[in-house]
Design a protein around this motif. Sequence first.
Motif, PDB file in Angstrom:
ATOM      1  N   ASN A 153       0.818  -1.210   0.000  1.00  0.00           N
ATOM      2  CA  ASN A 153       0.000   0.000   0.000  1.00  0.00           C
ATOM      3  C   ASN A 153       0.852   1.261   0.000  1.00  0.00           C
ATOM      4  N   PHE A 154       2.031   1.174  -0.594  1.00  0.00           N
ATOM      5  CA  PHE A 154       2.921   2.332  -0.718  1.00  0.00           C
ATOM      6  C   PHE A 154       3.288   2.500  -2.184  1.00  0.00           C
ATOM      7  N   ILE A 155       2.832   3.603  -2.781  1.00  0.00           N
ATOM      8  CA  ILE A 155       3.087   3.879  -4.201  1.00  0.00           C
ATOM      9  C   ILE A 155       4.003   5.096  -4.266  1.00  0.00           C
ATOM     10  N   ARG A 156       5.159   4.941  -4.893  1.00  0.00           N
ATOM     11  CA  ARG A 156       6.124   6.040  -4.924  1.00  0.00           C
ATOM     12  C   ARG A 156       6.493   6.406  -6.357  1.00  0.00           C
ATOM     13  N   PHE A 157       6.504   7.701  -6.634  1.00  0.00           N
ATOM     14  CA  PHE A 157       6.958   8.223  -7.919  1.00  0.00           C
ATOM     15  C   PHE A 157       8.078   9.227  -7.674  1.00  0.00           C
ATOM     16  N   ASP A 158       9.193   9.028  -8.368  1.00  0.00           N
ATOM     17  CA  ASP A 158      10.251  10.033  -8.385  1.00  0.00           C
ATOM     18  C   ASP A 158       9.885  11.009  -9.494  1.00  0.00           C
ATOM     19  N   MET A 159       9.440  12.194  -9.124  1.00  0.00           N
ATOM     20  CA  MET A 159       8.871  13.109 -10.104  1.00  0.00           C
ATOM     21  C   MET A 159       9.909  13.710 -11.042  1.00  0.00           C
ATOM     22  N   SER A 160      11.175  13.526 -10.728  1.00  0.00           N
ATOM     23  CA  SER A 160      12.205  13.987 -11.664  1.00  0.00           C
ATOM     24  C   SER A 160      12.190  13.153 -12.946  1.00  0.00           C
ATOM     25  N   GLU A 161      11.535  11.993 -12.920  1.00  0.00           N
ATOM     26  CA  GLU A 161      11.411  11.161 -14.114  1.00  0.00           C
ATOM     27  C   GLU A 161      10.338  11.681 -15.062  1.00  0.00           C
ATOM     28  N   PHE A 162       9.562  12.663 -14.603  1.00  0.00           N
ATOM     29  CA  PHE A 162       8.446  13.164 -15.407  1.00  0.00           C
ATOM     30  C   PHE A 162       8.578  14.671 -15.621  1.00  0.00           C
ATOM     31  N   LYS A 163       9.782  15.076 -15.984  1.00  0.00           N
ATOM     32  CA  LYS A 163      10.058  16.506 -16.147  1.00  0.00           C
ATOM     33  C   LYS A 163      10.109  16.954 -17.601  1.00  0.00           C
ATOM     34  N   PHE A 164       9.933  16.001 -18.538  1.00  0.00           N
ATOM     35  CA  PHE A 164      10.097  16.349 -19.948  1.00  0.00           C
ATOM     36  C   PHE A 164       8.762  16.698 -20.594  1.00  0.00           C
ATOM     37  N   ALA A 165       8.682  17.875 -21.159  1.00  0.00           N
ATOM     38  CA  ALA A 165       7.449  18.340 -21.798  1.00  0.00           C
ATOM     39  C   ALA A 165       7.101  17.459 -22.992  1.00  0.00           C
ATOM     40  N   GLY A 166       5.823  17.182 -23.157  1.00  0.00           N
ATOM     41  CA  GLY A 166       5.356  16.436 -24.327  1.00  0.00           C
ATOM     42  C   GLY A 166       5.320  14.930 -24.153  1.00  0.00           C
ATOM     43  N   THR A 167       6.184  14.383 -23.295  1.00  0.00           N
ATOM     44  CA  THR A 167       6.230  12.920 -23.152  1.00  0.00           C
ATOM     45  C   THR A 167       5.858  12.451 -21.744  1.00  0.00           C
ATOM     46  N   SER A 168       5.942  13.343 -20.770  1.00  0.00           N
ATOM     47  CA  SER A 168       5.761  12.924 -19.377  1.00  0.00           C
ATOM     48  C   SER A 168       4.309  12.717 -18.987  1.00  0.00           C
ATOM     49  N   LEU A 169       3.415  13.552 -19.514  1.00  0.00           N
ATOM     50  CA  LEU A 169       2.031  13.544 -19.042  1.00  0.00           C
ATOM     51  C   LEU A 169       1.358  12.187 -19.222  1.00  0.00           C
ATOM     52  N   GLU A 170       1.336  11.673 -20.447  1.00  0.00           N
ATOM     53  CA  GLU A 170       0.647  10.411 -20.701  1.00  0.00           C
ATOM     54  C   GLU A 170       1.315   9.248 -19.963  1.00  0.00           C
ATOM     55  N   ARG A 171       2.637   9.278 -19.913  1.00  0.00           N
ATOM     56  CA  ARG A 171       3.370   8.203 -19.216  1.00  0.00           C
ATOM     57  C   ARG A 171       3.034   8.206 -17.722  1.00  0.00           C
ATOM     58  N   PHE A 172       3.026   9.394 -17.131  1.00  0.00           N
ATOM     59  CA  PHE A 172       2.705   9.497 -15.707  1.00  0.00           C
ATOM     60  C   PHE A 172       1.255   9.102 -15.450  1.00  0.00           C
ATOM     61  N   LYS A 173       0.342   9.590 -16.286  1.00  0.00           N
ATOM     62  CA  LYS A 173      -1.078   9.291 -16.106  1.00  0.00           C
ATOM     63  C   LYS A 173      -1.329   7.787 -16.206  1.00  0.00           C
ATOM     64  N   ASP A 174      -0.699   7.145 -17.170  1.00  0.00           N
ATOM     65  CA  ASP A 174      -0.889   5.705 -17.358  1.00  0.00           C
ATOM     66  C   ASP A 174      -0.381   4.928 -16.140  1.00  0.00           C
ATOM     67  N   GLN A 175       0.827   5.242 -15.689  1.00  0.00           N
ATOM     68  CA  GLN A 175       1.388   4.542 -14.525  1.00  0.00           C
ATOM     69  C   GLN A 175       0.588   4.832 -13.263  1.00  0.00           C
ATOM     70  N   LEU A 176       0.177   6.084 -13.099  1.00  0.00           N
ATOM     71  CA  LEU A 176      -0.558   6.477 -11.901  1.00  0.00           C
ATOM     72  C   LEU A 176      -1.913   5.781 -11.817  1.00  0.00           C
ATOM     73  N   THR A 177      -2.704   5.848 -12.889  1.00  0.00           N
ATOM     74  CA  THR A 177      -4.039   5.246 -12.860  1.00  0.00           C
ATOM     75  C   THR A 177      -3.966   3.733 -12.718  1.00  0.00           C
TER      76      THR A 177
END
Length: 633
Positions: A357-381
């Motif tokens: 029950n511990f979900i961790r994201f290193d947000m420095s992996e999602f700092k690139f414009a154009g490619t981070s949003l969908e990747r983060f959303k997919d992993q998060l959901t």
Amino acid sequence: MNAIIQHNSLTPYLDRYTTDISAKVMTDPDKYQAYQREGITRRMMVSLMKQIQNAPLLVGLPGVGKTAIVEDLARQLLNTNVAALKGKHLIQISLANLMKSSDSESFAHKFQAIINELIANKETVIAFIDEIHQIVGTGAETAGSSLDAGNIIKPALSRDDLQIIGATTTKEFHEYVARDGALMRRFDLIEVPELSYEQTKNVLAKVALQLNAGIVVPESVQDKIMALAQRYMTDRYFPEKAIMLLDGALSVAKLANKTVLDGTDVATIIHDDYHVPEYVINQTIDERLLNLLPQLKSQVIGQETALEKVAMKLTNREAGLADTSKPESFLFMGPTGVGKTETAKQLAGNLFGNNQNFIRFDMSEFKFAGTSLERFKDQLTTQVRHTPYAILLLDEIEKADPEVMDLLLQVLDDGRLSDEYGRVINFKDLIIIMTTNSGAKAVMNRDAKSESVKEDKKRQANFEEQLEIALQSDGYRPEFIARIGAIVVFDVLKMTDMVKIVALKLTRLNQKAQASGFNILFTTENVAKYIPSFELGFEYLNDQQEISSPIANYIADVGYKPSRGVRPIDDTIATYVSDPVAAAIIKQRQGVTQDFDTFIFRAIGNPPSLTSPYGEWQVVVSTVKEASSNETI
């Protein structure tokens, strides 16, 4: 009862690629009654009797009962006395079977043949296509080809040469059917709303009699099914989710050979399928919540004020005093290495009892414009869908792309997010913790002030203003900050805190060493068992009296770097403690006999002082056999 018209050799394609709904319903008509949907069934019959646009299209959310309504229509057609509908029966076209290439005929050929046979039997047959949005583009051999099912069916519908009932979800209707204006105009749109709580409750009472298989379903258990389905099955809709929960709970009861369904059977399904802790389902006060603050204080050193704020926010939520339509959220601010991430980890362990029950994201992996949003959303959901009750840690949130921050704004505000398949994912049961080093300079400047200055209300207000300015300078929009449940400031660690942290780490290291048969002694109490004068602050080494100090003091002094916090401590512990113990463990595994199983660590010499800021001390380690624990060295 009207006899069902049997297919014959004049309808070879209907015989092969359709199933007769009316024949199925005839075997047990009562089973196929759609409760609380009488108005929609009547609306469909009105549509079928119209002279123009007489092809009903059912549109609604998944699970609201569209297919059940069509089966209910078939039931009513069996006994209707309405001349325009009397004698008609329903068949279902399977687009999937048509797509199979087991024969030499193309999809377009087979679908056109079905349309021709339906036209020829218009007076007796009504066709039903579930997921009818699939006809848009289906069967086209090349991109842009007009020979898809949608274009084949349009002419026949426009001439009212046949009757077809369609069903699709709201999302797919807008994505496919509505975009083809010519196709949409051929259908008579009938919206199917989700049943209300009370309507579903009435449906459930009737369905319980059909599904129970000899197991009694008390009304109180039906009430619990309704409450838990509404509360936790947020990715599904009424009535489907209540019926699914009932069906699953009945299966659990059957496995246990029960004759009466009870609340534990229902809770089992919610716990197993939706990962909801049992104490949450049963609304009991779990000891983990009662002991949360003392447990956290024993695991995270030097952050009493921050931990108290976190614990009280969670207690308020558990007591029902918080807004449960959105997740509880925190922004942990402060210098690096002071316990922000560690607090999140320990919260997960204390609240949920495991790392699942511990979900961790290193947000420095999602700092690139154009490619981070969908990747983060997919992993998060994906992760939250499987574990809706969890600590969600977003480490170094300020490093994320602004689009990612906008997505999180929606999560913090609405407590929900749709995944790539259109499923609504529930976020409201999460505890979201964001960490940031923003404002670290302000925190360190404040730490250098006296206690009286820190407690001054005007200075405190000025400090909070500095923190908000620091956040905005690092890209946090005011509306994002406003939606965070609580901003928690982690203080700079003091040397006394560092000593406690080192001792905690040494305790954990000793537990690992004990698994290999070795002990690590470092506390004053344990060292004094072998060196009695250690309690008085000295010992004799080579017949000379030396100042003797706990090794935790030495490691804290040598390893602590205010700019890096606790992080360098692990490397210092490895150098002075782990390395000699690891060497002994490896020798033991190689079969080398050793005359000791216990390490005694301490520091010898003058510790740091005003006149000697670095001190003149060093680590000393002795080894003994635990069997000779009564001896001194």
